[in-house]
Design an enzyme around this catalytic site. Structure first.
Site, PDB file in Angstrom:
ATOM      1  N   GLY A  56     -23.281 -23.846  63.160  1.00  0.00           N
ATOM      2  CA  GLY A  56     -23.970 -23.687  61.669  1.00  0.00           C
ATOM      3  C   GLY A  56     -24.924 -22.500  61.517  1.00  0.00           C
ATOM      4  O   GLY A  56     -24.756 -21.503  62.506  1.00  0.00           O
ATOM      5  N   CYS A  57     -25.880 -22.361  60.761  1.00  0.00           N
ATOM      6  CA  CYS A  57     -26.631 -21.261  60.629  1.00  0.00           C
ATOM      7  C   CYS A  57     -27.452 -20.835  61.960  1.00  0.00           C
ATOM      8  O   CYS A  57     -28.223 -21.654  62.415  1.00  0.00           O
ATOM      9  CB  CYS A  57     -27.651 -21.649  59.381  1.00  0.00           C
ATOM     10  SG  CYS A  57     -29.093 -20.230  59.074  1.00  0.00           S
ATOM     11  N   PHE A  58     -27.343 -19.709  62.201  1.00  0.00           N
ATOM     12  CA  PHE A  58     -28.155 -19.367  63.680  1.00  0.00           C
ATOM     13  C   PHE A  58     -29.584 -19.483  63.391  1.00  0.00           C
ATOM     14  O   PHE A  58     -30.032 -19.492  64.581  1.00  0.00           O
ATOM     15  CB  PHE A  58     -27.505 -17.932  64.068  1.00  0.00           C
ATOM     16  CG  PHE A  58     -27.725 -16.854  63.240  1.00  0.00           C
ATOM     17  CD1 PHE A  58     -28.309 -16.723  62.032  1.00  0.00           C
ATOM     18  CD2 PHE A  58     -26.569 -15.812  63.502  1.00  0.00           C
ATOM     19  CE1 PHE A  58     -28.301 -15.600  61.178  1.00  0.00           C
ATOM     20  CE2 PHE A  58     -26.432 -14.767  62.443  1.00  0.00           C
ATOM     21  CZ  PHE A  58     -27.312 -14.669  61.459  1.00  0.00           C
ATOM     22  N   TRP A  59     -30.224 -19.420  62.527  1.00  0.00           N
ATOM     23  CA  TRP A  59     -31.556 -19.667  62.262  1.00  0.00           C
ATOM     24  C   TRP A  59     -32.052 -20.907  63.196  1.00  0.00           C
ATOM     25  O   TRP A  59     -32.897 -20.792  64.059  1.00  0.00           O
ATOM     26  CB  TRP A  59     -32.166 -19.531  60.843  1.00  0.00           C
ATOM     27  CG  TRP A  59     -31.826 -18.448  60.200  1.00  0.00           C
ATOM     28  CD1 TRP A  59     -31.601 -17.330  60.529  1.00  0.00           C
ATOM     29  CD2 TRP A  59     -31.852 -18.525  58.574  1.00  0.00           C
ATOM     30  NE1 TRP A  59     -31.361 -16.569  59.559  1.00  0.00           N
ATOM     31  CE2 TRP A  59     -31.396 -17.073  58.378  1.00  0.00           C
ATOM     32  CE3 TRP A  59     -32.126 -19.223  57.685  1.00  0.00           C
ATOM     33  CZ2 TRP A  59     -31.319 -16.677  57.040  1.00  0.00           C
ATOM     34  CZ3 TRP A  59     -31.926 -18.810  56.538  1.00  0.00           C
ATOM     35  CH2 TRP A  59     -31.753 -17.608  55.952  1.00  0.00           C
TER      36      TRP A  59
END
Length: 232
Positions: A56-59
């Protein structure tokens, strides 16, 4: 407007109204849980090893592994496509083959590859989601393990089979496993995003709970001070 910009606005509205509407998009997600460790794991043979994981979002993925003892670096970037398309604006179209990924460098004398994968499957993301994570959808948000050696490929494949065989999750694991062909660091403004923007609604709702779950479920490997890209 970019998808995440819309999501930030929606998150803020839901928070201000107290309606909980934000959570409806991800209500089918598996909650963080401590899954069993892999029965097949690596033995330390070097002072440093690299794992590349997409979830998912790498953050959020970066934020989780920056709080893991033994991790020396966690960098957000792109994997699965080519260098010429490794830009956020292009990857966001979902047509590049890239996934938002995190390159994790770690000391295998302090933490094993199998333990890295256990954290990945337990708290970093929901491995049963196909081409999405929570509010984000598209192939760029897929769950994928990019292996850097034949040993990593064996361990990852055996672990997925182990967890599926034990019916650890309510749905089959959707995580792909493929050799790493290249990793391309994301733009500077994506690095250390969770640490730099802890009050942003997207981070507060989707990603900070992952770090809290890491602390709760893996207290012996949790570090309160993250290892930051900016501090390299």
């Amino acid at each position: 407007m970019k998808r995440r910009g819309i999501l930030f606005m929606a998150a803020g509205l839901a928070a201000s109204l107290g309606t909980g509407l934000w959570f409806s998009a991800s209500s089918a997600e598996e909650a963080p849980r401590l899954v069993a460790p892999p029965t097949l794991d690596s033995r330390p043979s070097a002072a440093s090893e690299t794992a590349v994981l997409a979830g998912g979002c790498f953050w959020g993925v970066q934020g989780v592994f920056q709080h893991v003892k033994g991790v020396t670096s966690a960098v957000s970037g792109y994997a699965g496509g080519t260098a010429d398309t490794a830009r956020y604006e292009t990857v966001s179209t979902g047509s590049t083959g890239h996934a938002e990924a995190v390159r994790i460098r770690f000391d295998p004398r302090l933490i094993s590859y199998g333990r890295i994968l256990q954290i990945y499957f337990s708290v970093a993301h929901d491995p049963t989601q196909l081409n999405r994570q929570g509010p984000d959808s598209g192939t760029q948000y897929r769950s994928q393990i990019f292996t850097t050696s034949a040993e990593q490929a064996r361990i990852a494949a055996a672990y997925v089979s182990q967890l599926d065989g034990a019916k650890t999750f309510a749905r089959p694991i959707a995580t792909r496993i493929a050799p790493l062909r290249g990793f391309f660091s994301a733009e500077a403004y994506h690095q250390d995003y969770l640490t730099r923007h802890p009050t942003q609604p997207y981070i507060a709702i989707n990603d900070l709970p992952k770090v809290a779950a890491l602390q709760q479920l893996f207290p012996t490997v949790y570090r309160s001070d993250p290892v930051l890209v900016a501090g390299r």
